[in-house]
Design a protein around this motif. Structure first.
Motif, PDB file in Angstrom:
ATOM      1  N   GLY A 194      50.147  39.662  38.804  1.00  0.00           N
ATOM      2  CA  GLY A 194      48.965  38.808  39.010  1.00  0.00           C
ATOM      3  C   GLY A 194      48.453  38.703  37.584  1.00  0.00           C
ATOM      4  O   GLY A 194      47.662  37.317  37.234  1.00  0.00           O
ATOM      5  N   LEU A 195      48.462  39.603  36.936  1.00  0.00           N
ATOM      6  CA  LEU A 195      48.132  39.317  35.358  1.00  0.00           C
ATOM      7  C   LEU A 195      48.993  38.716  34.726  1.00  0.00           C
ATOM      8  O   LEU A 195      48.127  37.869  33.759  1.00  0.00           O
ATOM      9  CB  LEU A 195      48.139  40.985  34.803  1.00  0.00           C
ATOM     10  CG  LEU A 195      47.276  40.878  33.520  1.00  0.00           C
ATOM     11  CD1 LEU A 195      45.764  40.400  33.770  1.00  0.00           C
ATOM     12  CD2 LEU A 195      47.098  42.474  32.740  1.00  0.00           C
ATOM     13  N   ALA A 308      51.219  26.113  36.424  1.00  0.00           N
ATOM     14  CA  ALA A 308      50.079  26.960  36.440  1.00  0.00           C
ATOM     15  C   ALA A 308      49.379  27.018  37.958  1.00  0.00           C
ATOM     16  O   ALA A 308      48.723  28.059  38.349  1.00  0.00           O
ATOM     17  CB  ALA A 308      49.002  26.185  35.524  1.00  0.00           C
ATOM     18  N   VAL A 309      49.453  25.818  38.591  1.00  0.00           N
ATOM     19  CA  VAL A 309      48.829  25.756  40.104  1.00  0.00           C
ATOM     20  C   VAL A 309      49.559  26.607  40.870  1.00  0.00           C
ATOM     21  O   VAL A 309      48.741  27.520  41.706  1.00  0.00           O
ATOM     22  CB  VAL A 309      48.898  24.281  40.348  1.00  0.00           C
ATOM     23  CG1 VAL A 309      48.426  24.314  42.020  1.00  0.00           C
ATOM     24  CG2 VAL A 309      48.017  23.396  39.721  1.00  0.00           C
ATOM     25  N   ILE A 314      49.508  32.005  43.943  1.00  0.00           N
ATOM     26  CA  ILE A 314      50.054  33.222  44.201  1.00  0.00           C
ATOM     27  C   ILE A 314      49.165  34.353  43.920  1.00  0.00           C
ATOM     28  O   ILE A 314      48.861  35.241  44.730  1.00  0.00           O
ATOM     29  CB  ILE A 314      51.490  33.526  43.541  1.00  0.00           C
ATOM     30  CG1 ILE A 314      52.452  32.357  44.084  1.00  0.00           C
ATOM     31  CG2 ILE A 314      52.105  34.905  43.759  1.00  0.00           C
ATOM     32  CD1 ILE A 314      53.738  32.467  43.187  1.00  0.00           C
ATOM     33  N   HIS A 315      48.326  33.945  42.740  1.00  0.00           N
ATOM     34  CA  HIS A 315      47.435  34.952  42.512  1.00  0.00           C
ATOM     35  C   HIS A 315      46.322  35.080  43.135  1.00  0.00           C
ATOM     36  O   HIS A 315      45.674  36.217  43.684  1.00  0.00           O
ATOM     37  CB  HIS A 315      46.736  34.756  40.684  1.00  0.00           C
ATOM     38  CG  HIS A 315      46.048  35.844  40.508  1.00  0.00           C
ATOM     39  ND1 HIS A 315      44.778  35.790  40.418  1.00  0.00           N
ATOM     40  CD2 HIS A 315      46.449  37.040  39.619  1.00  0.00           C
ATOM     41  CE1 HIS A 315      44.117  36.964  40.048  1.00  0.00           C
ATOM     42  NE2 HIS A 315      45.128  37.548  39.454  1.00  0.00           N
ATOM     43  N   THR A 319      44.643  38.142  45.066  1.00  0.00           N
ATOM     44  CA  THR A 319      43.118  38.455  44.939  1.00  0.00           C
ATOM     45  C   THR A 319      42.473  38.504  46.396  1.00  0.00           C
ATOM     46  O   THR A 319      41.342  39.240  46.372  1.00  0.00           O
ATOM     47  CB  THR A 319      42.607  37.525  44.084  1.00  0.00           C
ATOM     48  OG1 THR A 319      43.212  37.370  42.744  1.00  0.00           O
ATOM     49  CG2 THR A 319      40.915  37.992  43.616  1.00  0.00           C
ATOM     50  N   PHE A 320      42.916  37.730  47.201  1.00  0.00           N
ATOM     51  CA  PHE A 320      42.370  37.764  48.646  1.00  0.00           C
ATOM     52  C   PHE A 320      42.474  39.111  49.181  1.00  0.00           C
ATOM     53  O   PHE A 320      41.645  39.647  49.797  1.00  0.00           O
ATOM     54  CB  PHE A 320      43.181  36.677  49.481  1.00  0.00           C
ATOM     55  CG  PHE A 320      42.717  36.581  51.073  1.00  0.00           C
ATOM     56  CD1 PHE A 320      41.528  35.718  51.428  1.00  0.00           C
ATOM     57  CD2 PHE A 320      43.189  37.499  51.950  1.00  0.00           C
ATOM     58  CE1 PHE A 320      41.165  35.829  52.713  1.00  0.00           C
ATOM     59  CE2 PHE A 320      42.760  37.412  53.375  1.00  0.00           C
ATOM     60  CZ  PHE A 320      41.519  36.562  53.648  1.00  0.00           C
ATOM     61  N   GLY A 321      43.678  39.674  49.038  1.00  0.00           N
ATOM     62  CA  GLY A 321      44.310  40.940  49.436  1.00  0.00           C
ATOM     63  C   GLY A 321      43.270  41.947  48.866  1.00  0.00           C
ATOM     64  O   GLY A 321      42.639  43.032  49.672  1.00  0.00           O
ATOM     65  N   PHE A 322      43.022  41.891  47.676  1.00  0.00           N
ATOM     66  CA  PHE A 322      41.941  42.811  46.787  1.00  0.00           C
ATOM     67  C   PHE A 322      40.494  42.815  47.373  1.00  0.00           C
ATOM     68  O   PHE A 322      40.043  44.046  47.692  1.00  0.00           O
ATOM     69  CB  PHE A 322      42.023  42.276  45.413  1.00  0.00           C
ATOM     70  CG  PHE A 322      42.882  43.086  44.526  1.00  0.00           C
ATOM     71  CD1 PHE A 322      42.816  44.587  44.106  1.00  0.00           C
ATOM     72  CD2 PHE A 322      43.929  42.484  44.208  1.00  0.00           C
ATOM     73  CE1 PHE A 322      43.534  45.232  43.650  1.00  0.00           C
ATOM     74  CE2 PHE A 322      44.989  43.019  43.071  1.00  0.00           C
ATOM     75  CZ  PHE A 322      44.747  44.523  42.945  1.00  0.00           C
TER      76      PHE A 322
END
Length: 466
Positions: A194-195, A308-309, A314-315, A319-322
């Motif tokens: 993700g980073l 980038a999209v 995916i990110h 983040t939804f999971g976080f």
């Protein structure tokens, strides 16, 4: 052996009790699984904080700069970055205090994830617990909603055959699969990736904007109105208020006491992404961003933009999971399924949490304005005001300060310095973040509803594609 373990816990050497496996007996397969799946180091926590902090808001910061102006945009990022790091530090102190007290009482957290509302309950009582639970859960709920909206907004720039609302249906189903991720231990590889994804996107925005150059007749008139100014400011407040999951990330660490400076280190890295990208996009497109809250909409379609999209999609799933995992934990505890070892049963029990998130994303698809509204009304209390007040009240008595597990460092002025900073945080955020920010954000949000309507099929789409 047992007595040695008790002494270790009393001494405050926090032992992670969710998994106790012998490294010598693990197979090659389980070692690979551990490497990719079971993270509990300080590095894992840093990746989790840095990856979770910026997320889709990276794409809305140029929009905030168009509302604030360049100088205010940069100063607010630095200011709220430091303020967010301070309150994350306070949360870590309170977690360590709570866990130490409980472990001295021989409480076993083997199958239990400690959460922020439980820390407030243990240290300050049920009223603090209820307030913390309300603000934290509501913020995480809308944080998850924002990720779904962002998914639909981004994929539209690759494939506009479907409207954004239809994409929201599709990604809602995809994000529902996060019910199968047990805890924050299991985000090791996802946080790392993700980073990388946000780093690529930030530098793509920076470089592509500089190469593109300024559009003809570009204007940089911000700030033009108080409503826009404080709306932009609260979006940045939201940007550096991603530590509503701090306690869950700390609990996933083998040694939570090492968390102290992790959020600050993550913030410093995030600033290297947000400051150049927001500044470059605003320099290139200026006031045009006022009607384009997603920065990707401004740049021409290329394979680099499409990359980038895809990476941000995916990110946003990560983040939804976080954002949603703490909600899963709260729901599991409410229906008494949290200590169930069967992941299939827990996954099925979690599904009802996703449904209201899905529904709200379809009702309010306002990418950008919803960030500011959530920031002013929810993040202001969840991330800034409540932790600062809780720290002051917890250590109000002389005995509590004397017996504190972690004392404020002397270079910050000790207890007097920490109380001064806490009072400043509470007053500033209450007046500027919640007061002016709430007023401006709600006016802007209502304007979006009046302009586009609820359940709008394609928010800010070009007219011929709507």
């Amino acid at each position: 052996m047992a007595s040695e373990k008790v002494e270790t816990v009393i001494a405050g050497n926090y032992v992670e009790m969710e998994r106790e496996e012998s490294d010598a007996q693990t197979s090659a397969k389980s070692k690979l699984s551990t490497f990719l799946w079971h993270g509990g180091s300080a590095y894992d926590a840093w990746f989790s904080c840095a990856s979770n902090q910026v997320a889709q808001v990276l794409l809305t910061l140029p929009y905030s700069f168009s509302q604030l102006g360049l100088l205010s945009g940069i100063l607010f990022q630095l200011f709220y970055g430091l303020m967010g790091s301070w309150t994350a530090y306070l949360i870590s102190l309170l977690y360590v205090e709570y866990r130490t007290r409980k472990e001295r009482e021989k409480v076993d957290f083997r199958n239990h994830v400690i959460q922020w509302f439980e820390v407030l309950d243990g240290l300050l009582g049920k009223h603090w617990r209820n307030v913390g639970l309300f603000f934290n859960c509501t913020f995480l709920l809308f944080g998850s909603v924002i990720q779904l909206i962002a998914c639909a907004s981004n994929i539209y720039y690759i494939n506009d055959n479907l409207d954004k609302r239809t994409w929201t249906y599709i990604f809602g189903a995809c994000c529902a699969t996060t019910v199968f991720i047990p805890s924050f231990h299991n985000y090791r590889i996802w946080s790392f990736l993700g980073l990388i994804m946000t780093t690529y996107t930030a530098w793509y925005l920076t470089i592509a904007s500089l190469i593109h150059g300024q559009v003809e007749g570009v204007k940089h008139s911000g700030p033009s109105t108080m409503v826009l100014y404080f709306t932009g400011a609260t979006n940045i407040l939201y940007t550096f208020g991603g530590h509503a999951v701090t306690v869950e990330i700390m609990h996933a660490m083998w040694k939570p006491q090492k968390f102290k400076l992790i959020y600050l280190m993550a913030t410093l890295y995030v600033l290297t992404l947000t400051l150049p990208s927001a500044s470059a996009v605003y320099w290139a497109f200026g006031d045009n961003l006022l009607t384009h809250s997603n920065a990707l909409a401004m740049l021409p379609k290329t394979r680099f933009r499409d990359t980038a999209v895809v990476l941000m999609l995916i990110h946003q799933f990560i983040t939804f999971g976080f954002a949603c995992t703490p909600l899963y934990f709260v729901w599991e505890k409410f229906i008494q399924m949290h200590e169930t070892k069967s992941m299939v049963k827990r996954a099925l029990a979690r599904l009802p949490v996703v449904i209201p998130i899905w529904f709200l994303a379809i009702i309010f698809p306002f990418f950008g304005p919803i960030n500011s509204t959530v920031g002013s009304l929810l993040v202001s209390f969840t991330v800034y005001i409540i932790p600062a007040l809780a720290h002051m009240v917890t250590f109000a008595s002389a005995s509590a300060r004397e017996n504190a597990v972690e004392k404020p460092p002397s270079f910050l002025g000790g207890w007097a310095g920490s109380y001064t900073m806490n009072i400043f945080v509470v007053v500033w955020v209450l007046i500027v973040g919640f007061g002016f920010g709430g007023w401006a954000s709600m006016l802007n949000f209502i304007n979006q509803v009046n302009t586009f309507g609820l359940f709008t099929k394609c928010y800010q789409c070009p007219p011929h594609k709507a």
